[in-house]
Write an enzyme that holds these catalytic residues in place. Structure first.
Site, short mmCIF file in Angstrom:
data_model
loop_
_atom_site.label_atom_id
_atom_site.label_comp_id
_atom_site.label_asym_id
_atom_site.label_seq_id
_atom_site.Cartn_x
_atom_site.Cartn_y
_atom_site.Cartn_z
CG ASP A 52 -1.95 -0.86 1.33
OD1 ASP A 52 -2.03 -1.62 -0.16
OD2 ASP A 52 -2.92 -1.19 1.94
CE1 TYR A 55 -2.58 1.50 -6.85
CE2 TYR A 55 -3.55 2.86 -5.07
CZ TYR A 55 -3.54 2.37 -6.30
OH TYR A 55 -4.59 2.60 -7.10
CD GLU A 135 -25.33 37.52 -19.31
OE1 GLU A 135 -25.25 37.33 -18.18
OE2 GLU A 135 -26.30 37.50 -20.05
CE LYS A 137 -19.86 31.10 -24.96
NZ LYS A 137 -19.25 29.96 -24.40
CG ASP A 139 -14.01 28.54 -20.30
OD1 ASP A 139 -14.87 27.57 -20.66
OD2 ASP A 139 -12.99 28.40 -20.64
CD GLU A 193 -21.25 28.00 -18.04
OE1 GLU A 193 -22.50 28.11 -18.48
OE2 GLU A 193 -20.40 27.74 -18.96
CE1 TYR A 245 -26.42 30.37 -19.25
CE2 TYR A 245 -24.35 30.93 -18.02
CZ TYR A 245 -25.14 29.99 -18.70
OH TYR A 245 -24.62 28.84 -19.12
CE LYS A 333 -15.87 31.69 -27.62
NZ LYS A 333 -16.07 30.44 -28.31
CB CYS A 438 -4.58 6.10 -48.73
SG CYS A 438 -4.89 5.80 -46.91
CB CYS A 441 -5.57 1.43 -47.21
SG CYS A 441 -6.31 2.44 -48.47
CB CYS A 456 -8.06 7.21 -48.87
SG CYS A 456 -8.34 5.70 -49.28
CB CYS A 462 -9.09 2.83 -46.48
SG CYS A 462 -7.93 3.96 -45.53
S1 IVH Z 1 -26.90 32.06 -22.70
C1 IVH Z 1 -29.83 31.03 -24.76
N1 IVH Z 1 -25.10 33.50 -21.06
O1 IVH Z 1 -22.02 29.31 -23.01
C2 IVH Z 1 -28.69 30.37 -24.72
N2 IVH Z 1 -24.63 31.25 -21.91
O2 IVH Z 1 -21.93 28.57 -26.00
C3 IVH Z 1 -28.23 30.07 -23.40
N3 IVH Z 1 -22.48 30.34 -21.04
O3 IVH Z 1 -24.22 26.52 -23.18
C4 IVH Z 1 -27.01 30.44 -22.92
N4 IVH Z 1 -21.60 32.33 -20.24
O4 IVH Z 1 -23.09 27.26 -21.05
C5 IVH Z 1 -25.49 32.13 -21.89
N5 IVH Z 1 -23.80 34.71 -19.87
C6 IVH Z 1 -23.90 33.66 -20.72
C7 IVH Z 1 -23.11 32.66 -20.61
C8 IVH Z 1 -23.27 31.08 -21.26
C9 IVH Z 1 -21.38 31.04 -20.64
C10 IVH Z 1 -22.14 29.01 -21.89
C11 IVH Z 1 -23.32 28.38 -21.55
C12 IVH Z 1 -23.77 27.88 -23.21
C13 IVH Z 1 -22.51 28.15 -23.91
C14 IVH Z 1 -22.87 28.43 -25.24
#
Ligand code: IVH
Length: 713
Positions: A52, A55, A135, A137, A139, A193, A245, A333, A438, A441, A456, A462
């Site tokens: 153990d 491991y 607003e 986006k 992640d 999110e 959101y 973006k 290719c 293949c 191909c 293939c």
């Molecule tokens: S609105 C009506 N607002 O981005 C559409 N999405 O690429 C619903 N996300 O699946 C999403 N921040 O997971 C909205 N301020 C924000 C967001 C947001 C992140 C994500 C969400 C969505 C994805 C789409």
């Protein structure tokens, strides 16, 4: 008797702090193999091969290296298999309203197109003010929370947008998510999110490394991994947060505007993003974008763009949806991150349609926090410095092995090459020649006139095409069979157990209980896992039409076009018959295929010939399945399945809006009146079409009747 593994490899002595990237990579590979051997010996064979203490120390070493080089975390990392207990998996929840994704804008121009497109769709004159919210986006990963009578009843991940995983117990542990609400609509679904801040992420990883647990590559993975814990007590110890959101099903409207609805959610106890602004012009949107981008580094959590949403909810409803994204919102973006590195070589990958794709092999380099060692090179024209119309890209500079290349990546997409540095090109570098055979293949690889890719010609002989097709078939957006991923499919294919998709559905008949050769006796499998796979395969015999179509992997048929075709034809029988009939270019079926949004002549042709070429295989496969008709709810609409023609001037909506609405209700919209037309909607000024409809006895109604019929008046 298991052989004892040698854990005292000399490289194991090397201190983690002194390792470089290749050493770390090699060591992680060694540890993965050792620990997997130890796990199998311990859990499956009840015959431990190490103490153990040994491991634990190997696991800690693995975690320490992963903490230093998160980009090297392997898909089969020992850190991912905490406790080694087989995950029973989460229950599934069908979203009452689909969870959508967002279209992307990469430039100011794209944003202007988005706003102008809305004006055109709604026929608004340029003076009419249009308000938007802007607003960040976030992640993270999206989550839908359902409240009934003010109580949180369940929480589900996005999944495929229609069905997500039940993470209710986990969501209850997140402080930003209220358990109960006062004065909320009876049914309220709140969407937002789940994310982790940078400092919480760093602290979590340090803690994980200390206990030999799983170390995460980035805050988003950490948030996802922490939410999706079968033991919610683990989630409770993870510092997760939630921004609201959007919303799903509602028994009563929240407000008349997007901003108003978010204010209402805030009053109910949710946390909207504090940077949310209301904007009333393009300039306003761009200023907000710039302001948010400027704060990005100090926010303390990851964002990857700015989301704009039309504020007026009545207008949102009129705009409606494309197949998976709303017309009233867009994600602007942030620009891609870039870095320079050396192009060491060019590999050729053969895809499921036989396309030869050149891939750049790079000296690993960090771009936006992720180590990149491959980039796409698209096709031979791209390498030569030309686009598909023969026009110069990179000022006509070609890409050669030995070049210094500038790569960039945006979001999750595969990195690309932006440019090369001509000053640093070695004298020995020669122009790249695409292979004419290719590499997998040996069949000739041909480039058809007018095509940019070389393919191909080996078809299913293939190996690369056959395997890639199978991998596509079982991928997440296609059949998504639990326990049957790319790795398993490849190994079954290699041994001749699965040669084509339909073989998946006869696997149990051939290798199940009572058969001379059985899956449970195969290396890496046992009685339980074999039964689980057979069950998982059976569970996917019922499949929505759009998924089935996408899974077939026909050229040009991506998820969006598959969804479009499915909703247009409704059922598998109708679609299959239409593809046969459409082979005659003069048939009404051919015209109908071309009338579908997003289907052009090239796609129509590949669809028809794809169906013809694979007819026997596709039919045999379909016989083993139960293919669900597209969206049953629209089948109840009064116009579902009808063919409608619009003519004359529409006064209360644009043609685009009328067409989108008709299609959303399951109707087909055609351009001309024929014996197949069910309904003509005629506005003032209707001419020959109205006459023809009268001659053919087709029902004719006006715009008001149309609105009444579709419940929009
Ligand atoms: S609105 C009506 N607002 O981005 C559409 N999405 O690429 C619903 N996300 O699946 C999403 N921040 O997971 C909205 N301020 C924000 C967001 C947001 C992140 C994500 C969400 C969505 C994805 C789409």
């Amino acid at each position: 008797m298991q052989q004892k593994p040698d854990i005292s490899d000399s490289s194991a002595e090397r201190a983690v702090e002194q390792m470089d990237l290749p050493e770390a990579q090699a060591e992680l590979e060694r540890l993965a193999a050792l620990l997997s051997q130890a796990d199998t010996a311990y859990f499956r064979d009840d015959a431990p091969v190490m103490s153990d203490a040994d491991y634990d120390s190997l696991r800690q070493r693995n975690a320490a290296i992963e903490a230093r080089f998160p980009q090297l975390i392997r898909p089969d990392s020992p850190g991912q298999r905490v406790g080694a207990a087989p995950a029973e998996g989460f229950g599934k929840i069908r979203h009452a309203r689909r969870m959508l994704s967002l279209a992307n804008a990469f430039s100011d121009e794209d944003v202007a197109d988005f706003v102008n497109g809305i004006r055109r769709f709604l026929n608004l004159d340029p003076q009419t003010p249009l308000f938007f919210t802007a607003e960040p986006k976030i992640d993270g990963l999206s989550l839908s929370l359902r409240y009934e009578a003010g109580r949180l009843v369940h929480a589900a991940t996005r999944g495929d947008g229609e069905i997500g995983e039940d993470v209710t117990a986990n969501a209850r542990t997140i402080a930003d998510i209220p358990q109960s609400l006062a004065d909320a609509p009876d049914v309220l679904e709140v969407r937002g999110e789940v994310y982790m801040t940078h400092s919480d992420f760093a602290a979590l990883n340090a803690k994980q490394a200390g206990i030999g647990g799983k170390v995460f590559a980035n805050p988003r993975n950490a948030a996802a991994g922490s939410l999706r814990q079968l033991d919610a007590e683990i989630t409770r110890q993870r510092p997760l947060r939630f921004f609201a959101y959007a919303w799903g099903a509602l028994s009563a409207p929240l407000a008349a505007t997007q901003a108003g609805a978010l204010a209402r959610l805030e009053a109910l106890g949710f946390v909207p993003n504090p940077l949310l602004r209301k904007c009333e012009s393009l300039t306003d949107l761009f200023d907000t974008y710039t302001a948010i981008a400027a704060q990005r580094a100090e926010l303390g959590y990851d964002i990857d763009g700015v989301v704009y949403k039309l504020d007026d909810l009545t207008l949102q409803a009129r705009l409606g949806l494309r197949s998976t994204t709303p017309r009233w919102a867009i994600a602007h973006k942030f620009p891609a991150e870039r870095a320079w590195t050396l192009l060491e070589g060019i590999d050729i990958q053969v895809g499921r349609t036989g396309a030869l794709s050149p891939v750049a092999r790079l000296t690993p380099v960090t771009v936006g926090g992720v180590v990149v060692s491959n980039a796409t090179l698209h096709n031979e024209d791209y390498i030569a410095g030309r686009d598909s119309r023969g026009e110069a890209i990179r000022d006509g500079r070609d890409i050669r092995i030995g070049d210094w290349v500038e790569i960039y990546r945006a979001g999750d997409v595969i990195p690309k090459i932006r440019d090369i540095d001509p000053a640093r090109r070695p004298d020995t570098a020669i122009p790249y020649q695409m292979p004419d055979h290719c590499p997998e293949c040996g069949s000739p690889a041909l480039r058809e006139p007018g095509e940019s890719v070389r393919r191909c010609t080996g078809g299913m002989i293939c190996p690369a095409q056959a395997v890639e097709r199978l991998k596509h078939f079982v991928s997440r957006a296609a059949f998504d069979i639990e326990g049957l991923g790319a790795k398993q499919v490849e190994s079954f294919w290699r041994d001749g157990w699965i040669a084509s998709p339909r073989d998946i559905f006869t696997l149990k008949d051939r290798f199940g209980p009572g058969q001379p050769r059985q899956l449970k006796n195969r290396e890496g499998w046992g009685e339980k896992s074999a039964q689980k796979l057979f069950d998982a395969i059976d569970a996917k015999r019922r499949i929505p039409l759009a998924r089935f179509l996408f899974a077939l992997g026909l050229r040009h048929v991506g998820e969006t076009s598959a969804a479009m075709l499915a909703s247009h034809y409704g059922s598998w029988d109708a679609l299959r018959a239409a593809m046969v009939e459409a082979a005659d270019p003069d048939s009404p079926a051919h015209g109908e295929l071309l009338s579908i949004d997003g289907v052009g002549p090239v796609m129509a042709q590949t669809l028809i010939s794809g169906f013809a070429a694979e007819r026997a295989e596709i039919n045999a496969l379909a016989k083993l399945l139960e293919i669900e008709p597209a969206s049953e709810s629209i089948a109840d609409s009064p116009v579902a399945g009808k063919t409608i023609v619009f003519t004359g001037t529409l006064e209360r909506m644009t043609r685009a809006e009328a067409k989108a609405r008709a299609e959303a209700l399951g109707a087909k919209v055609a351009g001309s009146v024929s014996a197949r037309t069910d309904l003509l909607v005629a506005g003032p000024g209707a001419g020959s079409k109205a006459k023809k409809a009268a001659d053919l006895g087709v029902e004719v109604i006006d715009e008001d009747q149309w609105l009444a019929l579709t419940g929009a008046s």
